[in-house]
Design an enzyme around this catalytic site. Structure first.
Site, PDB file in Angstrom:
ATOM      1  N   SER A   1       0.982  -1.079  -0.104  1.00 14.33           N
ATOM      2  CA  SER A   1      -0.161  -0.213  -0.082  1.00 14.33           C
ATOM      3  C   SER A   1       0.892   1.229  -0.019  1.00 14.33           C
ATOM      4  O   SER A   1       2.008   1.316   0.591  1.00 14.33           O
ATOM      5  CB  SER A   1      -0.949   0.059   1.245  1.00 14.33           C
ATOM      6  OG  SER A   1      -1.836   1.186   1.093  1.00 14.33           O
ATOM      7  N   ASP A   2       0.377   2.457  -0.847  1.00 15.88           N
ATOM      8  CA  ASP A   2       1.086   3.393  -0.787  1.00 15.88           C
ATOM      9  C   ASP A   2       0.178   4.723  -0.648  1.00 15.88           C
ATOM     10  O   ASP A   2      -0.957   4.484  -1.572  1.00 15.88           O
ATOM     11  CB  ASP A   2       1.989   3.549  -1.830  1.00 15.88           C
ATOM     12  CG  ASP A   2       3.143   4.751  -1.749  1.00 15.88           C
ATOM     13  OD1 ASP A   2       3.978   4.599  -1.011  1.00 15.88           O
ATOM     14  OD2 ASP A   2       2.754   5.771  -2.445  1.00 15.88           O
ATOM     15  N   GLN A   3       0.514   5.843  -0.138  1.00 13.91           N
ATOM     16  CA  GLN A   3      -0.450   6.969  -0.269  1.00 13.91           C
ATOM     17  C   GLN A   3       0.426   8.317  -0.428  1.00 13.91           C
ATOM     18  O   GLN A   3       1.272   8.509   0.035  1.00 13.91           O
ATOM     19  CB  GLN A   3      -1.028   6.918   1.209  1.00 13.91           C
ATOM     20  CG  GLN A   3      -2.260   8.027   1.212  1.00 13.91           C
ATOM     21  CD  GLN A   3      -2.789   8.241   2.642  1.00 13.91           C
ATOM     22  OE1 GLN A   3      -1.947   8.349   3.810  1.00 13.91           O
ATOM     23  NE2 GLN A   3      -4.106   7.687   2.738  1.00 13.91           N
TER      24      GLN A   3
ATOM     25  N   GLY B   1      -2.607   3.605  -3.044  1.00 13.83           N
ATOM     26  CA  GLY B   1      -2.678   2.511  -3.956  1.00 13.83           C
ATOM     27  C   GLY B   1      -2.611   1.258  -2.979  1.00 13.83           C
ATOM     28  O   GLY B   1      -2.235   1.291  -1.991  1.00 13.83           O
TER      29      GLY B   1
END
Length: 196
Positions: free
Chosen positions: A69-71, A106
């Protein structure tokens, strides 16, 4: 037999979110370069990094479901990262004051047994109250949101900065969209609501 679950993150926030699902998992450090490519759109950036994080842990976990996960936060059409300093946090909150800012998160689920990859991007919009200089200084001093995209912690005092929140899943704002994750896990044969 469901594959073991691995969170490709050492973030205490993502770990706490995933614990809500009451399913055992392991944390792994993806250790990747998170630099954005030139002219990369937020949606593309977070999906690419989420996938890279999951793939970075694949060698260590060849038979697992790996979550990446990425933000990023976008203020006035500009991608904003973690502030890292109180001055930067103050600056970011000043820019966000009275504005609607969007978070792009994501999410990637990688089945390392089949090499199947699911990748999505969830958005979440935060409408900020108009904030005074004193309010921003007080908030940054009290909560020290130096490692949070957008310079706030919505699960803490940061909630007082907002006028309203818009999105499908409040966990998205903290960095891991659980509703979407449950859907992806179901596609890979892991029903979170089934008895273990």
């Amino acid at each position: 037999m469901a594959l073991p679950l691995v969170l490709a993150s050492t973030s205490e926030y993502r770990k706490a979110i995933l614990e809500k699902l009451a399913h055992p998992f392991t944390c792994a450090n993806p250790n990747i370069d998170e630099t954005a490519h030139e002219k990369e759109l937020p949606e593309s950036l977070v999906q690419r990094l989420a996938t890279q994080k999951a793939r970075a842990c694949a060698v260590e976990y060849p038979n697992a479901l790996i979550i990446g996960s990425d933000q990023v936060c976008v203020i006035n059409h500009r991608i904003v990262g973690k502030p890292l300093t109180a001055e930067k946090a103050y600056e970011q909150l000043q820019q966000a004051s009275g504005q609607a800012i969007t978070f792009y998160t994501g999410l990637c689920l990688l089945n390392t047994q089949t090499q199947k990859v699911h990748t999505i991007c969830e958005t979440f919009t935060v409408h900020f109250k108009p904030l005074t200089t004193e309010q921003i200084h007080y908030y940054v001093t009290i909560e020290q949101p130096l490692y949070c995209a957008g310079s706030f912690k919505s699960e803490g005092l940061g909630i007082a900065l907002f006028d309203r929140l818009e999105g499908r899943d409040p966990n998205t704002l903290i960095g891991l969209p659980l509703i979407a994750l449950c859907e992806l896990l179901q596609q890979e044969g892991l029903d979170i609501l089934a008895a273990k």
